[in-house]
Motif scaffolding. Structure first.
Motif, PDB file in Angstrom:
ATOM      1  N   UNK A  64      33.538  20.469  24.214  1.00 36.05           N
ATOM      2  CA  UNK A  64      31.719  21.510  24.836  1.00 36.05           C
ATOM      3  C   UNK A  64      30.488  21.044  25.094  1.00 36.05           C
ATOM      4  N   UNK A  65      29.578  19.840  25.160  1.00 32.05           N
ATOM      5  CA  UNK A  65      28.456  19.541  25.646  1.00 32.05           C
ATOM      6  C   UNK A  65      28.865  19.544  26.774  1.00 32.05           C
ATOM      7  N   UNK A  66      30.388  19.108  27.983  1.00 30.21           N
ATOM      8  CA  UNK A  66      29.708  18.586  28.929  1.00 30.21           C
ATOM      9  C   UNK A  66      29.769  19.603  29.783  1.00 30.21           C
ATOM     10  N   UNK A  67      29.567  21.195  30.008  1.00 27.79           N
ATOM     11  CA  UNK A  67      29.134  21.567  30.328  1.00 27.79           C
ATOM     12  C   UNK A  67      29.564  23.508  30.746  1.00 27.79           C
ATOM     13  N   UNK A  68      28.301  24.448  31.506  1.00 27.36           N
ATOM     14  CA  UNK A  68      29.290  25.755  31.261  1.00 27.36           C
ATOM     15  C   UNK A  68      30.644  26.018  32.222  1.00 27.36           C
ATOM     16  N   UNK A  69      31.475  26.971  31.563  1.00 24.87           N
ATOM     17  CA  UNK A  69      32.048  27.359  33.456  1.00 24.87           C
ATOM     18  C   UNK A  69      33.440  27.023  32.093  1.00 24.87           C
ATOM     19  N   UNK A  70      34.848  28.146  32.700  1.00 22.96           N
ATOM     20  CA  UNK A  70      35.843  28.053  32.300  1.00 22.96           C
ATOM     21  C   UNK A  70      36.493  26.599  31.982  1.00 22.96           C
ATOM     22  N   UNK A  71      36.177  25.980  32.497  1.00 18.91           N
ATOM     23  CA  UNK A  71      37.311  24.583  32.218  1.00 18.91           C
ATOM     24  C   UNK A  71      36.746  23.523  30.992  1.00 18.91           C
ATOM     25  N   UNK A  72      35.604  24.494  30.969  1.00 23.99           N
ATOM     26  CA  UNK A  72      35.027  24.163  29.472  1.00 23.99           C
ATOM     27  C   UNK A  72      34.707  24.600  28.215  1.00 23.99           C
TER      28      UNK A  72
END
Length: 348
Positions: free
Chosen positions: A69-77
């Motif tokens: 969840x905390x790896x980033x913003x974007x549809x892959x997350x």
């Protein structure tokens, strides 16, 4: 699968390609195996009641879910992560570093951590001290409480003469599990601090105190059984000498196969967890990535479904699955915050 066009790009620090943005038209949820069955029934209901796709949910454990969840913003997350304990300060800070700035925290209800064995096995009535002495890596020397020694206990009777004379074997969750974190905090530390010498250590050396109280033995008495609680139930049926650690909902749903031990004389039941008398109880959560709202279709509507009275009230369908509801006033306040997607501050 019903299709919904994603119309806008995600605001945030992480840039994503337009091709990737067009690749997701469903909510992506990760996290706790304990919350998984509750989230699954909400997702299935949401898929049937609305024109949105049924969310995809992966059981990764609370710690694993937080990491994704905390790896980033974007549809892959992921858009949402479930958790059987509160987000840690270190996880919140990692989110911030990676551009996951606004997060909505939702407490969904309560769960007890059960220590259970097969229906055919002897009944256990444990104290928190028994649990600590049976499973801690290092314990006070019986002849000199000030000294810590490697755990010497082989059977439950060694720990407490009133307990069965069977070898200590406990199947439990791995370190990536929120249930493991909560078990360490509530059960292990609860028993650990009954020793005055260790309790005093908390003021002198907090890091050592946590290592002593949360450290679980690695000599085979505690067996990491993965994130699959159903698998633990199956193993308990085959081995009546073993005990297992998992959320109350799994005990409730497998009451024909396993029974819960009393802890400090209290049985794990709906009522004892709800009123707080069962010593090993905790809150359950999910977390929403606000930057994905309005881009990934259906997030607001999913949150509304989860926090509706038809889902999480005393008469809701989640209670039938074993979720212990929040009290009415807290549920009302939490629903309001959840549905308005009010960002949380750093957990303390």
């Amino acid at each position: 699968m019903k299709k919904t066009l994603i119309a806008a790009s995600i605001a945030g620090a992480m840039a994503v390609s337009s091709q990737a943005m067009a690749a997701r038209d469903y909510i992506y949820i990760v996290g706790s195996s304990t919350v998984f069955p509750f989230a699954t029934v909400v997702a299935e209901t949401f898929g049937k009641k609305t024109n949105f796709n049924t969310p995809k949910i992966e059981s990764t454990g609370s710690g694993g879910g937080m990491k994704l969840f905390c790896e980033g913003v974007g549809v892959e997350h992921p858009d949402i992560t479930n958790a059987s304990r509160r987000m840690k300060v270190s996880e919140f800070e990692k989110c911030q570093e990676n551009g996951v700035a606004d997060i909505t925290e939702v407490v969904i209800g309560y769960d007890g951590i059960a220590i259970a064995n097969a229906k055919s096995a002897p009944e256990f009535d444990l104290t928190l001290r028994d649990i600590y002495l049976a499973l801690a890596k290092d314990v006070p020397n019986p002849e000199n409480e000030e000294e810590l020694i490697a755990n010497p206990y082989k059977t439950w009777k060694d720990v407490n003469p009133d307990l069965p004379d069977v070898e200590i074997e406990v199947l439990g969750p791995p370190p990536t599990s929120g249930t493991r974190d909560a078990f360490a905090e509530l059960a292990m530390e609860g028993g650990c601090k009954t020793f005055d010498s260790i309790k005093a250590m908390k003021k002198e050396d907090k890091k050592k105190y946590k290592a002593v109280c949360h450290g679980i033995r690695e000599d085979g008495a505690y067996v990491e059984a993965g994130e699959n609680d159903n698998l633990i139930v199956q193993k308990l049926e085959k081995n009546p000498d073993a005990l297992g650690v998992f959320g109350f909902s799994f005990l409730d749903q497998n009451a024909d196969k396993v029974k819960g031990a009393k802890i400090d004389g209290i049985e794990p039941t709906f009522d004892t967890i709800s009123d707080g008398s069962y010593p090993v109880s905790r809150s359950l959560y999910f977390y929403v990535k606000n930057a994905h709202v309005g881009t990934i279709p259906g997030i607001e509507e999913y949150v509304t479904e989860f926090t509706s009275d038809t889902a999480w009230s005393e008469d809701g369908y989640l209670a039938d699955k074993g979720l212990i509801p929040l009290h009415d006033d807290m549920r009302g306040e939490m629903a309001k915050n959840a549905q308005s997607l009010t960002p949380m501050s750093s957990p303390e």
